[in-house]
Design a protein around this motif. Structure first.
Motif, short mmCIF file in Angstrom:
data_model
loop_
_atom_site.label_atom_id
_atom_site.label_comp_id
_atom_site.label_asym_id
_atom_site.label_seq_id
_atom_site.Cartn_x
_atom_site.Cartn_y
_atom_site.Cartn_z
N LEU A 282 0.79 -1.24 0.00
CA LEU A 282 0.00 0.00 0.00
C LEU A 282 0.82 1.29 0.00
N SER A 283 1.89 1.32 0.78
CA SER A 283 2.69 2.56 0.84
C SER A 283 3.25 2.90 -0.53
N LYS A 284 3.81 1.90 -1.19
CA LYS A 284 4.40 2.13 -2.50
C LYS A 284 3.32 2.58 -3.50
N PHE A 285 2.22 1.88 -3.44
CA PHE A 285 1.10 2.13 -4.36
C PHE A 285 0.58 3.57 -4.21
N PHE A 286 0.37 3.99 -2.95
CA PHE A 286 -0.18 5.33 -2.76
C PHE A 286 0.89 6.42 -2.87
N GLN A 287 2.14 6.08 -2.55
CA GLN A 287 3.18 7.09 -2.71
C GLN A 287 3.30 7.48 -4.19
N ALA A 288 3.16 6.48 -5.08
CA ALA A 288 3.23 6.78 -6.52
C ALA A 288 2.10 7.74 -6.89
N LYS A 289 0.93 7.57 -6.27
CA LYS A 289 -0.19 8.47 -6.59
C LYS A 289 0.07 9.87 -6.04
N ARG A 290 0.60 9.92 -4.80
CA ARG A 290 0.94 11.24 -4.25
C ARG A 290 1.94 11.95 -5.15
N CYS A 359 -7.99 14.40 -2.31
CA CYS A 359 -7.80 12.96 -2.10
C CYS A 359 -7.15 12.38 -3.36
N PHE A 360 -6.00 11.70 -3.16
CA PHE A 360 -5.33 11.12 -4.35
C PHE A 360 -5.51 9.61 -4.46
N ALA A 361 -6.51 9.07 -3.78
CA ALA A 361 -6.81 7.64 -3.94
C ALA A 361 -7.65 7.44 -5.20
N LYS A 362 -7.08 7.85 -6.32
CA LYS A 362 -7.83 7.89 -7.58
C LYS A 362 -6.96 7.33 -8.70
N SER A 363 -7.62 6.93 -9.78
CA SER A 363 -6.87 6.40 -10.93
C SER A 363 -6.00 7.52 -11.52
N GLU A 364 -4.98 7.10 -12.26
CA GLU A 364 -4.10 8.07 -12.90
C GLU A 364 -4.87 9.03 -13.78
N ASP A 365 -5.84 8.45 -14.48
CA ASP A 365 -6.63 9.24 -15.40
C ASP A 365 -7.41 10.34 -14.65
N THR A 366 -8.02 9.95 -13.54
CA THR A 366 -8.78 10.93 -12.74
C THR A 366 -7.85 12.03 -12.26
N LEU A 367 -6.67 11.64 -11.76
CA LEU A 367 -5.74 12.65 -11.23
C LEU A 367 -5.27 13.59 -12.35
N LYS A 368 -5.04 13.03 -13.52
CA LYS A 368 -4.58 13.87 -14.64
C LYS A 368 -5.66 14.88 -15.04
N GLN A 369 -6.88 14.38 -15.16
CA GLN A 369 -7.98 15.29 -15.55
C GLN A 369 -8.17 16.39 -14.52
N ALA A 370 -8.11 16.01 -13.24
CA ALA A 370 -8.32 17.00 -12.18
C ALA A 370 -7.20 18.03 -12.18
N ALA A 371 -5.95 17.55 -12.28
CA ALA A 371 -4.81 18.47 -12.22
C ALA A 371 -4.85 19.45 -13.40
N GLN A 372 -5.26 18.95 -14.55
CA GLN A 372 -5.34 19.83 -15.72
C GLN A 372 -6.27 21.02 -15.45
N LYS A 373 -7.39 20.71 -14.79
CA LYS A 373 -8.34 21.78 -14.46
C LYS A 373 -7.76 22.71 -13.39
N LEU A 374 -7.10 22.12 -12.41
CA LEU A 374 -6.59 22.94 -11.30
C LEU A 374 -5.43 23.83 -11.74
N CYS A 375 -4.70 23.39 -12.74
CA CYS A 375 -3.57 24.20 -13.22
C CYS A 375 -4.05 25.46 -13.96
N GLN A 376 -5.34 25.48 -14.31
CA GLN A 376 -5.87 26.66 -15.00
C GLN A 376 -6.40 27.73 -14.05
N ILE A 377 -6.43 27.40 -12.77
CA ILE A 377 -6.98 28.36 -11.81
C ILE A 377 -5.93 29.41 -11.46
#
Ligand code: PMP
Ligand code: GLN
Length: 377
Positions: A282-290, A359-377
């Protein structure tokens, strides 16, 4: 009708999830994964249901599961635990409530740290306890131990800690745990240690459970959540570990709150815990997401707070807006399509340090889509 909890509002988690749904926003607010539970574990539940394990479980929990948990604690922390010190609860939330209700009498003082998980305070209040809140450092979320020393009185009954810490992602060090042990040495003060994110620890750090400290182990209750560990928050399965004299009191409350929890799920979890590979990744798995979220957010104007545990990353938005954090979270959700949790609802005094939690307990795709929106703020 006089309310017993006049100041309680709908939990910020429910508020933000509703807003996310209504706005069709990506929900990085409430803490739950958007990926699936292991099919092996689901199969085991199915199997036990088909085998007829569908009636009440024993009140403290299925013995095989309690034994499996004791073995897991031994393996993870090199600490011997008696299976009779384990009580299976309906999620950590019910465990926390049963513990606080069992220990806190009217007029007892309970020390806890803000920002705090939202279920502690109402449980203290319903028991007639006196909440004594202490704010963590607003930048690194460390515990100000001199203030704790000053706030311990002859009425202090319980101290609630939470490591890894929701919402900040901070963790307590071995020195913190030793300091806590020192401060309550020879006093009749108990420790409630919320360790639901025990396996979500990053950067090579270690989780310092109260169970590893011989002195604290005899006066502490540690609380855990299978929801967090096995990506199944909807199952509401957890457990408490406490010395026998505390467990006896906790069970008196537990038996009248729920009596027992899902039988087939307990049997399935007992099987699934046999293989430590099921949680050691779990640590490795979630650290990669963080790390992914942090790198995706680098071009943004949000400033990350150091996160070494949990699946939450807190950011300051002080370079972006003067809005209150609740307004900011609502604006992010409704206008920018990404829901976040503001931190002020976790403070008894309503402190607003212009921080939001993702919360970063999300798929890579979800994180990418979210970050793209947040980078525009
Ligand atoms: N404590 C903390 C710090 C949490 O973040 C949560 C939410 N998972 C809980 C307790 C409650 O856990 P559960 O969902 O198992 O009731
Ligand atoms: N623990 C989850 C979080 O911090 C939420 C739990 C809840 O919705 N009550 O987001």
């Amino acid at each position: 009708m006089t309310s017993k909890l006049p100041n309680a509002q709908t939990s910020i988690f429910a508020v933000m999830s509703k807003m996310a749904n209504e706005s069709k926003a990506i929900n990085l607010a409430q803490g739950f994964p958007d990926f699936d539970v292991s099919p092996v574990l689901i199969d085991r539940i199915h199997y036990y249901m088909q085998q007829g394990y569908n009636q009440y479980a024993p009140m403290p929990g299925v013995q095989e599961l309690r034994t499996a948990i004791a073995k897991k604690i031994e393996k993870t922390y090199s600490v011997g635990i008696d299976e009779d010190d384990v009580t299976i609860t309906a999620g950590a939330t019910q465990g926390l409530f049963a513990v606080i209700t069992a220990i806190v009498h009217a007029g007892d003082e309970v020390i806890y740290f803000d920002p705090a998980y939202d279920s502690y305070l109402p449980a203290i209040q319903l028991s007639g306890g006196i909440p004594v809140n202490i704010n963590l450092d607003k930048d690194d979320f460390s515990i100000p131990w001199e203030e704790v020393a000053r706030k311990i009185t002859s009425k202090t009954k319980l101290i609630i800690i939470n490591t890894p810490h929701n919402p900040s992602g901070a963790i307590l060090s071995a020195e913190d745990i030793e300091e806590l042990a020192r401060l309550i040495r020879d006093k009749e003060i108990y420790v409630l240690s919320d360790e639901v994110y025990e396996h979500l620890i990053y950067d090579g750090e270690e989780h310092h459970s109260v169970l590893k400290n011989e002195e604290l182990k005899n006066k502490s209750i540690a609380v855990y959540s299978f929801g967090k560990t096995f990506h199944a928050t909807g199952w509401k399965m957890g457990y408490t570990i406490a010395p026998d004299f505390l467990t006896a009191e906790i069970r008196k409350v537990h038996q009248f709150m729920v009596f027992s929890v899902s039988t087939a799920t307990q049997w399935a979890l007992a099987d699934y815990l046999q293989d430590s590979k099921n949680y050691e990744y779990l640590s490795k798995f979630f650290q990669a997401k963080r790390d992914l979220l942090l790198s995706l957010m680098k071009p943004s104007r949000f400033i990350p707070v150091k996160c070494q545990g949990t699946y939450f990353q807190t950011f300051s938005y002080r370079e972006i807006s003067d809005r209150t954090d609740r307004e900011m979270a609502a604006w992010m959700t409704k206008t920018h399509g990404v829901a976040a949790i503001p931190l002020s609802p976790f403070y008894t005094d309503g402190s607003d340090h212009k921080q939001i939690r993702l919360c970063f307990a999300k798929s890579e795709d979800t994180l990418k889509q979210a970050a793209q929106k947040l980078c525009q703020i």
